[in-house]
Write an enzyme that holds these catalytic residues in place. Structure first.
Site, PDB file in Angstrom:
ATOM      1  N   SER A 558      -6.944   5.079   2.591  1.00 22.79           N
ATOM      2  CA  SER A 558      -7.768   5.420   1.554  1.00 22.79           C
ATOM      3  C   SER A 558      -6.683   5.894   0.526  1.00 22.79           C
ATOM      4  O   SER A 558      -5.695   5.403   0.125  1.00 22.79           O
ATOM      5  CB  SER A 558      -8.914   6.260   1.725  1.00 22.79           C
ATOM      6  OG  SER A 558      -9.828   6.237   0.583  1.00 22.79           O
ATOM      7  N   ASP A 641     -14.747  -3.654   3.432  1.00 16.25           N
ATOM      8  CA  ASP A 641     -14.420  -2.434   2.356  1.00 16.25           C
ATOM      9  C   ASP A 641     -14.785  -2.564   1.204  1.00 16.25           C
ATOM     10  O   ASP A 641     -13.946  -3.438   0.375  1.00 16.25           O
ATOM     11  CB  ASP A 641     -12.948  -2.006   2.672  1.00 16.25           C
ATOM     12  CG  ASP A 641     -12.434  -0.606   2.126  1.00 16.25           C
ATOM     13  OD1 ASP A 641     -13.405  -0.210   1.305  1.00 16.25           O
ATOM     14  OD2 ASP A 641     -11.113  -0.413   2.054  1.00 16.25           O
ATOM     15  N   HIS A 673     -14.388   0.435   5.646  1.00 18.39           N
ATOM     16  CA  HIS A 673     -13.263   1.123   4.989  1.00 18.39           C
ATOM     17  C   HIS A 673     -12.719   2.069   6.235  1.00 18.39           C
ATOM     18  O   HIS A 673     -11.439   2.582   6.190  1.00 18.39           O
ATOM     19  CB  HIS A 673     -13.901   2.362   4.005  1.00 18.39           C
ATOM     20  CG  HIS A 673     -12.814   2.964   3.248  1.00 18.39           C
ATOM     21  ND1 HIS A 673     -11.791   2.357   2.265  1.00 18.39           N
ATOM     22  CD2 HIS A 673     -12.378   4.372   2.839  1.00 18.39           C
ATOM     23  CE1 HIS A 673     -11.270   3.094   1.682  1.00 18.39           C
ATOM     24  NE2 HIS A 673     -11.526   4.363   2.039  1.00 18.39           N
TER      25      HIS A 673
END
Length: 726
Positions: A558, A641, A673
């Site tokens: 991330s 995601d 994600h």
């Protein structure tokens, strides 16, 4: 019963002689929060364990003896999705996912001391969970949640008519959120009642939707909302729930309210803290959370942020009187920590709150009428707190927690006293053999603007006279942290036991070290945080002899993935043998494709079209940065995601390939994600650890380390040469 022995912790370790492997990590029992009975004698918790041979994850429920820590099996029925105490001795209510109503669930009642002698109270015509109960006269009122149709009925996916077209049509945001395209269904809190007939209870199947009458309201709020988003008063007559502000654009603002509504739905729910409302403190218009009634039901405590478009603003405790027009009171409002959950003591005089503090989730107490400058007191416990419940009517609480060295810590904590250990998984589960706090230590280094914290995680059998390659792990968020807690995805100890010493920094933007450090990353993603990381790397390189930085690697997900991409184009990128970027942004302007626009509009000080220069400032794809790329890099990105499109990962891999940089792309079409499915998680570890082990030299120094060849998935490779070889 023999088949379910894993449900009870083993009393002796298996002698494998191996370090903590991904297989150990993924297959170790996973235990949920322990919820005590009304008398404080027993607690019930969920447990599951993945079996690689059978490719399944059976689950069940255990009982924890709160006097001696003994664990016994309550049921091995994997269809029992939740259990809660009825409030009558050791009687329990549970939800069973198999029911005579297609797509529905059954509500069952039993006794924890004779669970097999259960009876069915009734059925719910749809998926339903998050039960909370309270006695009200001769009935037991309850609330729970499920999905609502636009008409207010409980949605039953199995009974829904098949659409004539797959088209989706939108006139407003969100289009998609986290991992799902938004539909006309939405979460709602429903109320019902159990009626006593003789010595048994029954449910007539009737539910009242408490949320749908408020147009555009939704509770619990996705993607992570749950039973903590609502509460039921002790007399069962009033319900509180949190919803995003119905009148405001949800993708652009974080503003949310706490609504109050009669349990029977006789009036439409009304907010107690509406933006600019007569009771709301001036300037408070951010996200609300954790509503909880006082024991007498006359007050409600909740948490709220001030800023309307900032998901990581500091939460402050608020208390409102129920059925009053008096202004809402702010409690300990100058405390420079952000509470995550709040509960009342049995006498209503004390608040117990959890908050992250210096990379540990701690439990604190404070008076319910604390003034602005009051500093809450820490209650002693081990590890980080995940949840807590009062033990009977005492001041003691049963804590369910975890740490960097154990995935489950059950303990009893009492203000002013040492904690009492009940069950620590690392002392019982064979898969967690050898894990303990001695291999973890904090590191503080002067950063770009202030001292910065990191965790150092050492491998099993660590020898300070030996040298171990550095694994530099960068957390996501960016407003997050590497805390003293267990991760079921990125677990530092799994990395360490490949033969690394892990350094997990908490640079500018991290939470739990005061709001200023969190706020300082705003519009500075590649600025102070990057400088912090450089200074930490330099400190490790110059001062810690047992860490080999010459053969170190860096990895992150991330925001951590963004930072790895940023590092690739900076001088620090040349200090690592390999990089791993998981779901990280690559092209600055592509951030407009995200779901929660409030996030990027806060972090980059404006909208995509009004503050474009801020989005472009930290663009990893700038030609002058790409020109420096040379470190081998693994790119991971998944199809579901929707925080940042898979095209970001593909684009990054495209450039790495055309640049001739050794690289690989790992994709899971059924993951988000995060990578959460057990078999996918194993492949993720085989690829990620195999990649860094190859380039760091670990494969040579540790024969037991994971190799890329350990992964059974065939690699797609249709070209013998890079484009630029020609």
């Amino acid at each position: 019963m023999a088949a379910a022995k894993w449900l009870i912790a083993s009393l002796a370790f298996a002698s494998s002689g191996l370090a903590f492997t991904p297989e150990d990590f993924i297959s170790a029992p996973r235990r949920g929060e322990a919820i005590p009975d009304p008398k404080g004698e027993l607690a019930v918790f969920h447990v599951s364990k993945y079996n690689f041979d059978k490719k399944d994850r059976p689950s069940g429920w255990n009982l924890l003896n709160l006097k001696n820590g003994d664990i016994s099996v309550l049921t091995t029925d994997s269809d029992v999705s939740e259990i809660t105490w009825l409030g009558d001795g050791t009687k329990v209510v549970y939800v069973n996912g198999t029911d005579s109503v297609k797509g529905g669930v059954g509500i069952w009642i039993s006794d924890a001391k004779n669970f097999g002698n259960a009876y069915k109270a009734g059925s719910v015509n749809g998926a339903f969970s998050g039960l909370k109960l309270a006695k009200s006269g001769d009935k037991i009122n309850f609330v729970g949640y499920g999905q609502s149709t636009t008409k207010g009925d409980l949605y039953n996916e199995a009974a829904a008519k098949e659409a004539v077209s797959s088209a989706r049509i939108y006139d407003s945001l969100f289009v998609r959120h986290w991992d799902t395209y938004v539909s006309t269904q939405f979460n709602a809190v429903f109320s019902g009642a159990l009626t006593k007939n003789g010595d048994k209870y029954s449910f007539d199947g009737k539910l009242k939707n408490l949320v749908q009458p408020v147009k555009y309201a939704e509770s619990p709020y996705p993607p992570f909302g749950g039973s903590g988003d609502y509460d039921l008063s002790s007399d069962g007559k009033t319900v509180a729930f949190m919803s995003k502000a119905p009148e405001l654009p949800k993708a652009n603002l974080t503003t949310s309210y706490i609504f109050l509504v009669p349990h029977d739905g006789s009036r439409v729910a009304e907010p107690i803290n509406k933006r600019n409302g007569p009771r709301t403190p001036q300037g408070i218009e951010g996200a609300s959370s954790s509503p909880v009634f006082s024991p007498d039901g006359k007050r409600i405590a909740y948490l709220q942020m001030a800023t309307k478009n900032y998901e990581s603003d500091r939460r402050v405790i608020h208390i409102a009187e129920v059925g009053s027009n008096k202004p809402v009171q702010r409690i300990a409002s100058n405390w420079d920590r952000s509470p995550e959950a709040v509960k009342w003591s049995s006498d209503g005089r004390t608040l117990y709150v959890t908050a992250e503090d210096h990379a540990t989730g701690k439990l604190f107490t404070l008076p319910a009428d604390a003034r602005d400058n009051h500093k809450p007191e820490v209650v002693k416990h081990d590890g980080s707190v995940s949840s807590f419940y009062f033990v009977g009517s005492s001041k003691s609480v049963l804590i369910s927690g975890n740490s960097l060295w154990s995935n489950a810590l059950y303990q009893v904590a009492t203000p002013g006293r040492p904690n009492r250990k009940l069950f620590y998984a690392n002392e019982h589960d064979p898969e967690l053999k050898g894990l303990g706090p001695n291999d973890i230590e904090p590191l503080w280094v002067d950063g770009a603007r202030t001292k910065i914290h990191s965790w150092i995680v050492k491998p099993t059998g660590f020898d300070k006279n030996k040298v171990y390659p550095l694994a530099f792990l960068i957390h996501g968020g960016p407003q997050g942290s590497w805390g003293d807690n267990w991760s079921t995805r990125w677990n530092p100890r799994v990395w360490a036991d490949q033969g690394y010493v892990v350094v997990a920094p908490n640079p500018t933007g991290s939470t739990g070290f005061g709001q200023k450090l969190t706020d300082d990353i705003t519009n500075d993603w590649g600025g102070a945080p990057y400088k912090d990381l450089v200074k930490i790397w330099e400190h490790v390189h110059n001062n810690i002899k047992y860490i080999d930085t010459d053969n170190g690697i860096a990895a992150g997900a991330s925001f951590g993935g963004f930072m790895v991409n940023w590092i690739q184009g900076q001088d620090l990128g040349r200090k690592f043998k390999a990089l791993v970027s998981h779901d990280g942004t690559f092209v600055g302007s592509s951030k407009i494709g995200t779901d929660e626009l409030f996030f990027i509009e806060h972090d980059f000080n404006g909208t995509f079209f009004e503050a474009r220069q801020n989005y472009d400032r930290w663009d990893c794809s700038k030609p002058e940065l790409v020109a420096k790329w040379s470190t081998p890099q693994l790119v991971v990105h998944n199809d579901f995601d929707f925080r940042l499109s898979v095209a970001e990962g593909v684009g990054l891999f495209n450039v790495l390939q055309e640049k001739g940089v050794p690289s690989r792309f790992l994709n899971f079409p059924d993951e988000t994600h995060w990578v959460t499915k057990p078999e996918n998680s194993l492949v993720w570890h085989q690829q990620v650890l195999g990649w860094v082990n190859k380039w760091s030299g670990i494969n040579k120094s540790n024969p037991k380390s994971i190799k890329l060849s350990d992964c059974p998935i065939e690699v797609v490779d249709h070209e013998a040469h890079s484009y630029f070889d020609y």
